[in-house]
Design a protein around this motif. Structure first.
Motif, PDB file in Angstrom:
ATOM      1  N   GLN A  10       0.820  -1.213   0.000  1.00 46.69           N
ATOM      2  CA  GLN A  10       0.000   0.000   0.000  1.00 46.69           C
ATOM      3  C   GLN A  10       0.853   1.262   0.000  1.00 46.69           C
ATOM      4  O   GLN A  10       0.444   2.296  -0.523  1.00 46.69           O
ATOM      5  CB  GLN A  10      -0.914  -0.006   1.223  1.00 46.69           C
ATOM      6  N   HIS A  11       2.058   1.183   0.605  1.00 43.91           N
ATOM      7  CA  HIS A  11       2.947   2.350   0.719  1.00 43.91           C
ATOM      8  C   HIS A  11       4.341   1.938   0.234  1.00 43.91           C
ATOM      9  O   HIS A  11       5.276   1.811   1.024  1.00 43.91           O
ATOM     10  CB  HIS A  11       3.005   2.832   2.169  1.00 43.91           C
ATOM     11  N   PRO A  12       4.497   1.728  -1.075  1.00 43.70           N
ATOM     12  CA  PRO A  12       5.748   1.148  -1.587  1.00 43.70           C
ATOM     13  C   PRO A  12       6.968   2.042  -1.443  1.00 43.70           C
ATOM     14  O   PRO A  12       8.090   1.555  -1.560  1.00 43.70           O
ATOM     15  CB  PRO A  12       5.422   0.900  -3.068  1.00 43.70           C
ATOM     16  N   THR A  13       6.810   3.339  -1.193  1.00 43.60           N
ATOM     17  CA  THR A  13       7.972   4.221  -1.048  1.00 43.60           C
ATOM     18  C   THR A  13       8.186   4.659   0.406  1.00 43.60           C
ATOM     19  O   THR A  13       8.973   5.567   0.659  1.00 43.60           O
ATOM     20  CB  THR A  13       7.831   5.468  -1.943  1.00 43.60           C
ATOM     21  N   HIS A  14       7.501   4.025   1.344  1.00 46.17           N
ATOM     22  CA  HIS A  14       7.699   4.366   2.761  1.00 46.17           C
ATOM     23  C   HIS A  14       8.932   3.610   3.253  1.00 46.17           C
ATOM     24  O   HIS A  14       8.897   2.411   3.504  1.00 46.17           O
ATOM     25  CB  HIS A  14       6.462   3.977   3.570  1.00 46.17           C
ATOM     26  N   LEU A  34      11.795  -1.093  -3.478  1.00 51.34           N
ATOM     27  CA  LEU A  34      11.729   0.268  -2.941  1.00 51.34           C
ATOM     28  C   LEU A  34      12.584   1.214  -3.775  1.00 51.34           C
ATOM     29  O   LEU A  34      12.134   2.305  -4.152  1.00 51.34           O
ATOM     30  CB  LEU A  34      12.208   0.286  -1.495  1.00 51.34           C
ATOM     31  N   ARG A  35      13.790   0.807  -4.079  1.00 49.97           N
ATOM     32  CA  ARG A  35      14.697   1.666  -4.847  1.00 49.97           C
ATOM     33  C   ARG A  35      14.108   1.985  -6.216  1.00 49.97           C
ATOM     34  O   ARG A  35      14.123   3.143  -6.657  1.00 49.97           O
ATOM     35  CB  ARG A  35      16.062   0.995  -4.996  1.00 49.97           C
ATOM     36  N   ALA A  36      13.564   0.970  -6.883  1.00 52.24           N
ATOM     37  CA  ALA A  36      12.973   1.185  -8.210  1.00 52.24           C
ATOM     38  C   ALA A  36      11.799   2.154  -8.122  1.00 52.24           C
ATOM     39  O   ALA A  36      11.642   3.044  -8.973  1.00 52.24           O
ATOM     40  CB  ALA A  36      12.525  -0.147  -8.798  1.00 52.24           C
ATOM     41  N   LEU A  94      19.176   3.189   5.131  1.00 56.10           N
ATOM     42  CA  LEU A  94      18.584   2.010   4.514  1.00 56.10           C
ATOM     43  C   LEU A  94      19.601   1.327   3.601  1.00 56.10           C
ATOM     44  O   LEU A  94      19.651   0.098   3.516  1.00 56.10           O
ATOM     45  CB  LEU A  94      17.330   2.409   3.731  1.00 56.10           C
ATOM     46  N   GLY A  95      20.429   2.130   2.926  1.00 59.77           N
ATOM     47  CA  GLY A  95      21.493   1.558   2.109  1.00 59.77           C
ATOM     48  C   GLY A  95      22.485   0.764   2.948  1.00 59.77           C
ATOM     49  O   GLY A  95      22.959  -0.302   2.533  1.00 59.77           O
ATOM     50  N   ARG A  96      22.805   1.266   4.151  1.00 58.12           N
ATOM     51  CA  ARG A  96      23.714   0.537   5.028  1.00 58.12           C
ATOM     52  C   ARG A  96      23.116  -0.801   5.452  1.00 58.12           C
ATOM     53  O   ARG A  96      23.817  -1.816   5.518  1.00 58.12           O
ATOM     54  CB  ARG A  96      24.032   1.383   6.264  1.00 58.12           C
ATOM     55  N   LEU A  97      21.801  -0.788   5.750  1.00 54.54           N
ATOM     56  CA  LEU A  97      21.133  -2.032   6.128  1.00 54.54           C
ATOM     57  C   LEU A  97      21.188  -3.027   4.970  1.00 54.54           C
ATOM     58  O   LEU A  97      21.459  -4.214   5.165  1.00 54.54           O
ATOM     59  CB  LEU A  97      19.692  -1.739   6.526  1.00 54.54           C
TER      60      LEU A  97
END
Length: 295
Positions: free
Chosen positions: A196-200, A227-229, A243-246
């Motif tokens: 529902q919230h793909p960019t959260h 998410l990145r796309a 988030l990139g570090r994770l």
């Protein structure tokens, strides 16, 4: 009087329904309920009812809607033998109208109060208390705010504010549950809410951690790529550095069973030399995803 705005509009007085069925009177009640115990100017009501071109008799028509609401309130009190108090509940002031109700009478007030309780528990690292308070706050939600009300600009802004509060509370409740090691239980909910919230980014980070800790590292990495796309396509942005570090930590991680089943709480606790080390670094896996690790 009790009023529900977190979903379909509903109102009762002395246990009797008083919400009108006609569209514009419902808008009037909705706006008065949103700003309960504050004066809503007549001009604000008119702008909400007729956002484009108010009719010449807009003020008179608005007064008619107020009188109709008072009749419903009066009838509800009369039906149970209570003292009629419509003019004390729906008050006329020199500039507009005020709906006078106890603060606990509007469901949105419970949402915000319990959210504050959850945030205070979160600050104390009381994850159990935070999860409980946030879950109780969310239980008041019955659907999109004012979902059956013809909303103008004012109500749309107010409804959007409530939606943001709900999303923040949901994010915080899931984080608290993850810290309590409930990653398996959260997978279904997180799959739905991230669709529902793909960019959260916060919710996707939670999904990644839940998948990783459930032994599904490839799916956790796939969640990051989706998410990145979506971020690049919709906003021209890369995911946040944390988030990139994770993501990089998961790419480099060993899929040892002990690492994948380790609870959030265990990872969050102080490191011991004798304890097995988590493959996701503590600063990436144990802290809230949006907090940069200390150098």
């Amino acid at each position: 009087m009790r009023i529900a705005i977190l979903g379909p509009l509903a109102a009762t007085h002395h246990g009797r329904p008083v919400a009108p069925t006609a569209a514009k009177p419902r808008t009037v009640l909705g706006l008065l309920a949103a700003y309960a115990n504050d004066v809503v100017p007549v001009e604000t009501l008119i702008a909400e009812l007729w956002p484009d071109a108010p009719p010449r008799n807009a003020r008179t028509t608005t007064q008619t809607y107020i009188l109709g609401l008072r009749k419903l309130i009066h009838a509800a009190a009369e039906a149970v033998g209570a003292v009629p108090d419509a003019k004390q509940v729906l008050v006329t002031t020199p500039v507009g109208y005020l709906l006078r109700v106890p603060p606990s009478s509007v469901d949105a007030g419970h949402l915000e109060r319990l959210a504050n309780v959850g945030h205070r528990a979160r600050e104390r690292q009381d994850h159990q208390g935070a999860a409980r308070a946030f879950a109780e706050a969310l239980s008041w939600w019955r659907g999109p705010a004012f979902m059956d009300v013809q909303a103008g600009r004012k109500l749309r802004v107010y409804a959007q504010r409530l939606t943001e509060i709900r999303l923040n509370v949901l994010d915080c409740r899931i984080e608290a549950d993850l810290r309590l090691g409930r990653h398996h239980e959260l997978l279904g909910e997180l799959s739905t809410v991230t669709a529902q919230h793909p960019t959260h980014e916060g919710l996707v980070a939670h999904l990644m951690l839940a998948l990783y800790r459930s032994g599904r590292r490839c799916e956790a990495l796939d969640a990051y790529q989706r998410l990145r796309a979506a971020l690049v396509a919709e906003q021209g942005l890369e995911p946040a550095p944390a988030l990139g570090r994770l993501h990089r930590s998961m790419l480099n991680a060993d899929q040892a069973t002990t690492d994948l089943t380790e609870t959030w709480q265990a990872t969050h606790g102080p490191a011991r030399r004798t304890a097995p080390q988590a493959r996701i670094p503590v600063e990436a896996a144990a802290m809230p995803w949006s907090v940069a690790p200390q150098a």
